[in-house]
Enzyme design. Structure first.
Site, PDB file in Angstrom:
ATOM      1  N   CYS A   2       0.853  -1.185   0.000  1.00  0.00           N
ATOM      2  CA  CYS A   2       0.000   0.000   0.000  1.00  0.00           C
ATOM      3  C   CYS A   2       0.892   1.238   0.000  1.00  0.00           C
ATOM      4  O   CYS A   2       2.082   1.155   0.272  1.00  0.00           O
ATOM      5  CB  CYS A   2      -0.867   0.024   1.241  1.00  0.00           C
ATOM      6  SG  CYS A   2      -1.822  -1.475   1.468  1.00  0.00           S
ATOM      7  N   ARG A  27       1.788   1.530  -5.919  1.00  0.00           N
ATOM      8  CA  ARG A  27       1.976   0.586  -4.811  1.00  0.00           C
ATOM      9  C   ARG A  27       0.716  -0.210  -4.486  1.00  0.00           C
ATOM     10  O   ARG A  27       0.757  -1.174  -3.740  1.00  0.00           O
ATOM     11  CB  ARG A  27       2.418   1.346  -3.552  1.00  0.00           C
ATOM     12  CG  ARG A  27       3.739   2.020  -3.698  1.00  0.00           C
ATOM     13  CD  ARG A  27       4.094   2.739  -2.425  1.00  0.00           C
ATOM     14  NE  ARG A  27       4.384   1.818  -1.342  1.00  0.00           N
ATOM     15  CZ  ARG A  27       5.588   1.326  -1.092  1.00  0.00           C
ATOM     16  NH1 ARG A  27       6.605   1.671  -1.842  1.00  0.00           N
ATOM     17  NH2 ARG A  27       5.766   0.493  -0.091  1.00  0.00           N
ATOM     18  N   TRP A  74      -3.592  -1.979  -1.435  1.00  0.00           N
ATOM     19  CA  TRP A  74      -3.525  -3.279  -2.115  1.00  0.00           C
ATOM     20  C   TRP A  74      -4.006  -4.277  -1.072  1.00  0.00           C
ATOM     21  O   TRP A  74      -3.342  -4.512  -0.070  1.00  0.00           O
ATOM     22  CB  TRP A  74      -2.089  -3.580  -2.542  1.00  0.00           C
ATOM     23  CG  TRP A  74      -1.965  -4.819  -3.370  1.00  0.00           C
ATOM     24  CD1 TRP A  74      -2.113  -4.921  -4.718  1.00  0.00           C
ATOM     25  CD2 TRP A  74      -1.646  -6.135  -2.907  1.00  0.00           C
ATOM     26  NE1 TRP A  74      -1.913  -6.215  -5.124  1.00  0.00           N
ATOM     27  CE2 TRP A  74      -1.626  -6.989  -4.039  1.00  0.00           C
ATOM     28  CE3 TRP A  74      -1.386  -6.697  -1.656  1.00  0.00           C
ATOM     29  CZ2 TRP A  74      -1.359  -8.353  -3.956  1.00  0.00           C
ATOM     30  CZ3 TRP A  74      -1.116  -8.052  -1.570  1.00  0.00           C
ATOM     31  CH2 TRP A  74      -1.093  -8.860  -2.717  1.00  0.00           C
ATOM     32  N   ASN A 100       0.514   0.315   6.099  1.00  0.00           N
ATOM     33  CA  ASN A 100       1.059  -0.493   5.009  1.00  0.00           C
ATOM     34  C   ASN A 100       1.744  -1.686   5.650  1.00  0.00           C
ATOM     35  O   ASN A 100       2.653  -1.516   6.446  1.00  0.00           O
ATOM     36  CB  ASN A 100       2.078   0.331   4.208  1.00  0.00           C
ATOM     37  CG  ASN A 100       2.878  -0.532   3.255  1.00  0.00           C
ATOM     38  OD1 ASN A 100       2.377  -1.536   2.746  1.00  0.00           O
ATOM     39  ND2 ASN A 100       4.118  -0.154   3.010  1.00  0.00           N
ATOM     40  N   GLY A 101       1.275  -2.889   5.318  1.00  0.00           N
ATOM     41  CA  GLY A 101       1.893  -4.084   5.894  1.00  0.00           C
ATOM     42  C   GLY A 101       0.846  -5.043   6.397  1.00  0.00           C
ATOM     43  O   GLY A 101      -0.289  -5.043   5.925  1.00  0.00           O
ATOM     44  N   GLU A 510      10.798 -14.371 -18.804  1.00  0.00           N
ATOM     45  CA  GLU A 510      10.509 -12.953 -18.574  1.00  0.00           C
ATOM     46  C   GLU A 510       9.497 -12.433 -19.609  1.00  0.00           C
ATOM     47  O   GLU A 510       8.584 -11.675 -19.263  1.00  0.00           O
ATOM     48  CB  GLU A 510      11.820 -12.137 -18.608  1.00  0.00           C
ATOM     49  CG  GLU A 510      11.692 -10.646 -18.426  1.00  0.00           C
ATOM     50  CD  GLU A 510      11.071 -10.205 -17.103  1.00  0.00           C
ATOM     51  OE1 GLU A 510      10.830 -11.030 -16.231  1.00  0.00           O
ATOM     52  OE2 GLU A 510      10.797  -8.998 -16.979  1.00  0.00           O
ATOM     53  N   LYS A 514       5.925 -10.846 -18.506  1.00  0.00           N
ATOM     54  CA  LYS A 514       5.505  -9.489 -18.895  1.00  0.00           C
ATOM     55  C   LYS A 514       4.122  -9.548 -19.540  1.00  0.00           C
ATOM     56  O   LYS A 514       3.251  -8.751 -19.229  1.00  0.00           O
ATOM     57  CB  LYS A 514       6.483  -8.841 -19.893  1.00  0.00           C
ATOM     58  CG  LYS A 514       7.821  -8.408 -19.356  1.00  0.00           C
ATOM     59  CD  LYS A 514       7.794  -7.233 -18.393  1.00  0.00           C
ATOM     60  CE  LYS A 514       7.590  -7.642 -16.964  1.00  0.00           C
ATOM     61  NZ  LYS A 514       8.704  -7.786 -16.104  1.00  0.00           N
ATOM     62  N   GLU A 517       1.353 -10.396 -16.935  1.00  0.00           N
ATOM     63  CA  GLU A 517       1.114  -9.326 -15.964  1.00  0.00           C
ATOM     64  C   GLU A 517       0.242  -8.213 -16.513  1.00  0.00           C
ATOM     65  O   GLU A 517      -0.632  -7.718 -15.821  1.00  0.00           O
ATOM     66  CB  GLU A 517       2.454  -8.664 -15.581  1.00  0.00           C
ATOM     67  CG  GLU A 517       3.220  -9.342 -14.513  1.00  0.00           C
ATOM     68  CD  GLU A 517       4.391  -8.483 -14.057  1.00  0.00           C
ATOM     69  OE1 GLU A 517       5.278  -8.211 -14.887  1.00  0.00           O
ATOM     70  OE2 GLU A 517       4.426  -8.091 -12.888  1.00  0.00           O
ATOM     71  N   HIS A 533       8.610 -32.634 -24.214  1.00  0.00           N
ATOM     72  CA  HIS A 533       8.312 -33.526 -23.092  1.00  0.00           C
ATOM     73  C   HIS A 533       6.951 -33.223 -22.464  1.00  0.00           C
ATOM     74  O   HIS A 533       6.702 -33.601 -21.320  1.00  0.00           O
ATOM     75  CB  HIS A 533       9.422 -33.416 -22.043  1.00  0.00           C
ATOM     76  CG  HIS A 533      10.752 -33.860 -22.561  1.00  0.00           C
ATOM     77  ND1 HIS A 533      11.030 -35.172 -22.863  1.00  0.00           N
ATOM     78  CD2 HIS A 533      11.863 -33.151 -22.900  1.00  0.00           C
ATOM     79  CE1 HIS A 533      12.262 -35.264 -23.340  1.00  0.00           C
ATOM     80  NE2 HIS A 533      12.792 -34.034 -23.373  1.00  0.00           N
ATOM     81  N   LYS A 632       3.509  -2.721  -7.053  1.00  0.00           N
ATOM     82  CA  LYS A 632       4.905  -2.601  -7.460  1.00  0.00           C
ATOM     83  C   LYS A 632       5.846  -3.354  -6.533  1.00  0.00           C
ATOM     84  O   LYS A 632       6.742  -4.048  -6.988  1.00  0.00           O
ATOM     85  CB  LYS A 632       5.295  -1.123  -7.523  1.00  0.00           C
ATOM     86  CG  LYS A 632       6.700  -0.891  -8.039  1.00  0.00           C
ATOM     87  CD  LYS A 632       6.826  -1.256  -9.499  1.00  0.00           C
ATOM     88  CE  LYS A 632       8.236  -1.152 -10.005  1.00  0.00           C
ATOM     89  NZ  LYS A 632       8.423  -1.922 -11.243  1.00  0.00           N
TER      90      LYS A 632
HETATM   91  C1  AGP Z   1       7.849  -7.708 -12.305  1.00  0.00           C
HETATM   92  O1  AGP Z   1       7.314  -7.273 -13.499  1.00  0.00           O
HETATM   93  C2  AGP Z   1       6.870  -7.952 -11.259  1.00  0.00           C
HETATM   94  N1  AGP Z   1       6.063  -6.816 -11.005  1.00  0.00           N
HETATM   95  C3  AGP Z   1       7.301  -8.746 -10.051  1.00  0.00           C
HETATM   96  O2  AGP Z   1       7.462 -10.055 -10.466  1.00  0.00           O
HETATM   97  C4  AGP Z   1       8.576  -8.276  -9.306  1.00  0.00           C
HETATM   98  O3  AGP Z   1       9.689  -8.507 -10.101  1.00  0.00           O
HETATM   99  C5  AGP Z   1       8.696  -9.054  -7.980  1.00  0.00           C
HETATM  100  O4  AGP Z   1       7.602  -8.741  -7.169  1.00  0.00           O
HETATM  101  C6  AGP Z   1       9.979  -8.771  -7.257  1.00  0.00           C
HETATM  102  O5  AGP Z   1      10.105  -7.412  -6.958  1.00  0.00           O
HETATM  103  P1  AGP Z   1      11.472  -6.808  -6.431  1.00  0.00           P
HETATM  104  O6  AGP Z   1      12.443  -6.895  -7.531  1.00  0.00           O
HETATM  105  O7  AGP Z   1      11.147  -5.407  -6.038  1.00  0.00           O
HETATM  106  O8  AGP Z   1      11.893  -7.654  -5.264  1.00  0.00           O
END
Ligand code: AGP
Length: 637
Positions: A2, A27, A74, A100-101, A510, A514, A517, A533, A632
């Protein structure tokens, strides 16, 4: 997870708080809310959904309050509904809290409060906090000799201090009270809080983008600290009540860095920033004049202590998400260049099933934010496991991060700062490339110091690294429009497969991440040789296959694997150099990239995959920078 923001000073708080929330919306964006102290009352407005819903509710309000807190959520405990949105208040609505937490012992605190007649209005863990603070203040008022004197200046501060000592978990909170309108209290336990210093006005936030438009003088609270902010200044205390002396530092970045600067989305802007990010890493860490004749010293200037490398026998890396993919590329480099056995583990798995503790092992945590709870917990566990062993062993913990001032910076003794600048788009792009650059530097440095790389090979590798910024620029300039057009074909596609081998297998992962996400299209990344396989059963004419085929050790192999997919009617898209005729004949569609040394190719091959994911998501009309259900930095387990 958050975002929290607070203001106390001489201006109307609400517009500053809203602007702060805009900067922190990356966030979390399930709901948002704001509370101010207005005419002796807590004035609280909350809305489900994105920030613009809260803005609509506040439109036309002329709120002169000079103190307030605001939150963008969040969801962890309780659905993203208005009644669960922060700020939360006590029963009499005299106290408002944002958090936050996660408060891990909230169930027991909630039951305790309920037994004393407290009625809850939300499903959140946070709501226990205002009720507890209200109770402490009431008890103090009802006693002749107030016990709330251990922190001299303020009963409100003392009440918050007593309550934070009862909370378990990782959290940051900000609190205001209608009865103490000249105070804003903020506390930190393993979730970030920065305080900004203006002229007669002070700010607090989960992250600096909310503060940097107003001031660059900031102070970071450490774990177990709380601060009392008033229009006259900021006092910092420990959770035990000790006054602490802390000095603000100056941030070296400016407000423009958190603007889109003409790009439609932050993600696209950040994709375009990648040549600059690679350049900055080259400038910071690599001696550009080094030649094979200088082979007695390393071309790399990471400034890591010699203890880190001495007698090193293996490396283990912990990370999550995109950082985990960067770690997989790192493993390839550390094993192939520096000849060091390396394991890569998901931090969330490692913390409950760690590898046996072995001496002469360097543990690396990779996290762009430096705040990912799983990665921090895995590293904290590793630190704990090593306590009691030789000091050199305890010191063998290294962080690779874009935020050295983060919690990671406090946790590990050695840091490689990736210098990528703030990343706002939830989907990591430039920070990934920066992490890869950190691994190139580390692997080359180790290879040179262990004398397992020939000077001529090293010279060639360094020359290749210097060319990368221009090569990324070439892909961006020549391919973005083409990929934008190509994305039209896939707006309705439901499944994608990404294939790669060797050092480009993590890039396939990756590319798939992407796409998942930000476009919500199901995608899988596989090592190309593994497809036969099982995953090959998924293929038909409706499932496009993106294969990364770069000349080198596995080039022919990838092309053969691509042929196997073609024989199952899949549409084949190749990321490969244009002048590779065999590749051009194999693929239905080619996204050309420059010829690059195979070892360096991930920095180039990832660019078209980022652009493809971006343009498919944009074509589908989705919120690229703030995809659903994500945040994020994931500061909860
Ligand atoms: C990446 O596109 C993601 N949003 C997510 O997988 C991110 O890489 C992951 O949460 C780790 O974050 P960090 O690098 O801040 O630890």
């Amino acid at each position: 997870m958050c975002g929290i923001v607070g203001y106390i000073g001489t201006q109307a708080a609400s517009s500053i708080l809203l602007e702060g929330l805009r900067k922190l919306e990356y966030r979390g964006y399930d709901s948002a809310g704001i509370a101010t102290v207005l005419e002796g009352e807590i004035h609280c407005v909350r809305a489900k959904g994105k920030l613009h819903n809260l803005e609509s509710k506040l439109a036309g309000e002329d709120n002169p309050a000079r103190v307030g807190i605001a939150h963008t959520r969040w969801a962890t405990h309780g659905k993203p509904e208005e009644y669960n949105a922060h700020p939360h208040t006590d029963t009499a609505k005299r106290i408002a809290v944002i958090q936050n937490g996660i408060i891990e012992n909230y169930r027991e605190l909630r039951e305790e409060l309920k037994e004393r007649g407290c009625q809850f209005r939300s499903d959140t863990d946070t709501e226990v906090i205002p009720h507890l603070i209200a109770e402490v203040l009431q008890q103090a008022e009802s006693m002749e000799a107030s016990p709330l004197v251990s922190i001299e200046p303020s009963p409100f501060l003392e009440a918050v201090r007593q309550v934070v000592n009862r909370l378990e978990g990782a959290f940051a909170i900000a609190v205001i009270s209608a009865d103490y309108p000249d105070e804003l209290i903020v506390a930190r336990q393993q979730a970030p809080v920065v305080i900004g210093f203006g002229q007669g006005e002070f700010y607090c936030a989960s992250d600096t983008p909310a503060i940097v438009p107003y001031t660059r003088a900031v102070l970071t609270l450490d774990n177990g600290e709380l601060a009392r902010m008033t229009p006259l200044g900021v006092e910092v205390y420990s959770f035990e009540g000790q006054r602490l002396k802390k000095t603000p530092r100056t941030l070296n970045w400016n407000p423009v860095m958190v603007e889109k600067q003409g790009f439609k989305h932050f993600m696209l802007k950040e994709i375009y920033e990648q040549p600059g990010v690679v350049r900055s890493c080259l400038e910071n860490y690599i001696d550009s004049h080094w030649t094979a004749a200088d082979h007695r010293h390393s071309p790399i200037r990471l400034n890591l202590s010699a203890d880190l490398y001495a007698d090193l026998q293996q490396i283990q890396i912990v990370a999550c998400g995109t950082s985990w993919h960067a770690a997989l590329v790192g493993k390839y480099l550390l094993e192939q260049l520096a000849e060091l056995p390396t394991s890569v583990q998901y931090a969330s798995e490692f913390r409950y099933a760690p590898s046996p503790l072995t001496p002469n092992t360097l543990t690396i945590g990779v996290t762009q934010s430096g705040e990912t709870a799983d990665t921090l917990a895995a590293l904290a566990m590793e630190k704990q496991r090593r306590s009691g062993h030789a000091s050199e062993f305890q010191a063998r913990l290294l962080g690779i991060t874009n935020r050295p001032e983060s919690s990671l910076g406090d946790l590990v003794p050695h840091i490689i700062d990736t210098h990528a600048g703030i990343e706002i788009g939830v989907a990591a792009t430039k920070t990934f490339v920066a992490q890869l650059m950190a691994f190139y530097c580390l692997a080359i440095d180790l290879a040179q110091q262990r004398q397992v790389i020939a000077p001529a090979q090293l010279e060639q590798l360094l020359a290749g690294l210097q060319q990368l910024p221009a090569q990324i620029e070439a892909v961006l300039e020549s391919q973005e429009r083409y990929i934008e057009q190509l994305a039209h074909d896939f707006a309705e596609t439901q499944d994608f497969i990404f294939l790669g081998r060797g050092i480009n297998f993590p890039i396939a992962l990756e590319g798939a991440l992407k796409l998942k996400e930000i476009s919500y299209i199901h995608a899988e990344g596989y090592p190309a040789g593994e497809m036969k396989h099982g995953p090959i059963a998924l293929l038909d004419a409706k499932v496009p296959v993106v294969a990364i085929a770069m000349p080198g050790t596995v080039f022919e192999k990838v092309l053969s694997n691509a042929q196997e997919a073609k024989a199952r009617d899949a549409r084949l898209i190749g990321v490969t150099p244009m002048d590779e005729h065999e590749a051009a004949e194999t693929f239905d569609t080619v996204i050309p990239v420059p010829h690059v040394d195979e070892l360096l190719s991930p920095i180039v091959t990832v660019i078209p995959l980022q652009l493809l994911a971006y343009h498919i998501a944009a074509r589908r009309g989705l919120d690229v920078d703030q995809p659903r259900n994500l945040a994020k930095s994931v500061t909860v387990e």
